[in-house]
Write a protein that holds these residues in place. Structure first.
Motif, PDB file in Angstrom:
ATOM      1  N   GLN A   1       0.934  -1.196  -0.052  1.00 13.78           N
ATOM      2  CA  GLN A   1      -0.074   0.073   0.008  1.00 13.78           C
ATOM      3  C   GLN A   1       0.847   1.140   0.185  1.00 13.78           C
ATOM      4  O   GLN A   1       0.672   2.035  -0.715  1.00 13.78           O
ATOM      5  CB  GLN A   1      -1.130   0.104   1.195  1.00 13.78           C
ATOM      6  CG  GLN A   1      -1.802   1.115   1.233  1.00 13.78           C
ATOM      7  CD  GLN A   1      -2.875   1.352   0.032  1.00 13.78           C
ATOM      8  OE1 GLN A   1      -3.087   0.295  -0.495  1.00 13.78           O
ATOM      9  NE2 GLN A   1      -3.088   2.490  -0.225  1.00 13.78           N
ATOM     10  N   LYS A   2       1.974   1.152   0.914  1.00 13.77           N
ATOM     11  CA  LYS A   2       2.881   2.509   1.005  1.00 13.77           C
ATOM     12  C   LYS A   2       3.584   2.647  -0.313  1.00 13.77           C
ATOM     13  O   LYS A   2       3.581   3.798  -0.943  1.00 13.77           O
ATOM     14  CB  LYS A   2       3.900   1.922   1.993  1.00 13.77           C
ATOM     15  CG  LYS A   2       4.644   3.374   2.552  1.00 13.77           C
ATOM     16  CD  LYS A   2       3.524   4.189   3.264  1.00 13.77           C
ATOM     17  CE  LYS A   2       4.250   5.035   3.895  1.00 13.77           C
ATOM     18  NZ  LYS A   2       3.607   6.109   4.554  1.00 13.77           N
TER      19      LYS A   2
ATOM     20  N   LYS B   1       2.050   2.025  -3.410  1.00 14.28           N
ATOM     21  CA  LYS B   1       1.205   2.669  -4.172  1.00 14.28           C
ATOM     22  C   LYS B   1       0.893   4.104  -4.013  1.00 14.28           C
ATOM     23  O   LYS B   1       0.883   4.968  -4.947  1.00 14.28           O
ATOM     24  CB  LYS B   1      -0.010   1.810  -3.956  1.00 14.28           C
ATOM     25  CG  LYS B   1      -1.169   2.369  -5.036  1.00 14.28           C
ATOM     26  CD  LYS B   1      -2.540   2.010  -4.735  1.00 14.28           C
ATOM     27  CE  LYS B   1      -3.712   2.282  -5.561  1.00 14.28           C
ATOM     28  NZ  LYS B   1      -3.966   3.873  -5.260  1.00 14.28           N
ATOM     29  N   GLU B   2       1.123   4.405  -2.531  1.00 17.81           N
ATOM     30  CA  GLU B   2       0.838   5.659  -2.432  1.00 17.81           C
ATOM     31  C   GLU B   2       2.097   6.800  -2.946  1.00 17.81           C
ATOM     32  O   GLU B   2       1.994   7.717  -3.186  1.00 17.81           O
ATOM     33  CB  GLU B   2       1.045   5.867  -0.703  1.00 17.81           C
ATOM     34  CG  GLU B   2      -0.414   5.415  -0.175  1.00 17.81           C
ATOM     35  CD  GLU B   2      -0.118   5.567   1.310  1.00 17.81           C
ATOM     36  OE1 GLU B   2       0.815   6.180   1.991  1.00 17.81           O
ATOM     37  OE2 GLU B   2      -1.099   4.636   2.023  1.00 17.81           O
ATOM     38  N   TYR B   3       3.476   5.845  -2.945  1.00 16.51           N
ATOM     39  CA  TYR B   3       4.571   6.840  -3.402  1.00 16.51           C
ATOM     40  C   TYR B   3       4.471   7.070  -4.899  1.00 16.51           C
ATOM     41  O   TYR B   3       4.699   7.882  -5.535  1.00 16.51           O
ATOM     42  CB  TYR B   3       5.740   6.190  -3.210  1.00 16.51           C
ATOM     43  CG  TYR B   3       6.237   5.813  -1.600  1.00 16.51           C
ATOM     44  CD1 TYR B   3       6.277   7.154  -1.018  1.00 16.51           C
ATOM     45  CD2 TYR B   3       6.745   4.769  -0.932  1.00 16.51           C
ATOM     46  CE1 TYR B   3       6.606   7.193   0.398  1.00 16.51           C
ATOM     47  CE2 TYR B   3       7.116   4.913   0.244  1.00 16.51           C
ATOM     48  CZ  TYR B   3       7.122   6.031   1.015  1.00 16.51           C
ATOM     49  OH  TYR B   3       7.375   6.079   2.108  1.00 16.51           O
TER      50      TYR B   3
ATOM     51  N   ASP C   1       1.603   7.121  -6.619  1.00 16.21           N
ATOM     52  CA  ASP C   1       0.322   8.065  -6.909  1.00 16.21           C
ATOM     53  C   ASP C   1       1.074   9.449  -6.816  1.00 16.21           C
ATOM     54  O   ASP C   1       0.883  10.455  -7.634  1.00 16.21           O
ATOM     55  CB  ASP C   1      -0.712   7.912  -5.753  1.00 16.21           C
ATOM     56  CG  ASP C   1      -1.483   6.674  -5.974  1.00 16.21           C
ATOM     57  OD1 ASP C   1      -1.274   6.064  -7.227  1.00 16.21           O
ATOM     58  OD2 ASP C   1      -2.104   6.058  -5.233  1.00 16.21           O
ATOM     59  N   LYS C   2       1.915   9.690  -5.695  1.00 18.29           N
ATOM     60  CA  LYS C   2       2.453  10.924  -5.511  1.00 18.29           C
ATOM     61  C   LYS C   2       3.392  11.330  -6.625  1.00 18.29           C
ATOM     62  O   LYS C   2       3.561  12.397  -7.139  1.00 18.29           O
ATOM     63  CB  LYS C   2       3.291  11.176  -4.197  1.00 18.29           C
ATOM     64  CG  LYS C   2       3.712  12.702  -3.697  1.00 18.29           C
ATOM     65  CD  LYS C   2       4.585  12.413  -2.545  1.00 18.29           C
ATOM     66  CE  LYS C   2       4.963  13.774  -2.027  1.00 18.29           C
ATOM     67  NZ  LYS C   2       5.610  14.449  -3.133  1.00 18.29           N
TER      68      LYS C   2
END
Length: 55
Positions: free
Chosen positions: A2-3, A5-7, A9-10
């Motif tokens: 999940q982390k 994916k967040e990176y 996305d950013k």
């Protein structure tokens, strides 16, 4: 996972904010984008433990 994916996305949003066309972003090799992501999230190296913790 999940982390990561967040990176991603950013990173993609940062590319888009800086004017990069979404089609150019999607055409980038995944290994290149992953390397950019690693560089962006790499922790800063401080010269001392005190500096690392804001002292």
């Amino acid at each position: 996972m999940q982390k990561q994916k967040e990176y991603m996305d950013k990173l993609i949003l940062d590319f888009m904010k800086s004017g990069k066309d979404i089609n150019e972003i999607l055409d980038m090799p995944l290994s290149y984008v992953t390397e950019l992501m690693r560089e962006e999230i790499k922790p800063k190296q401080e010269k001392s433990l005190i500096a690392a913790f804001g002292g």
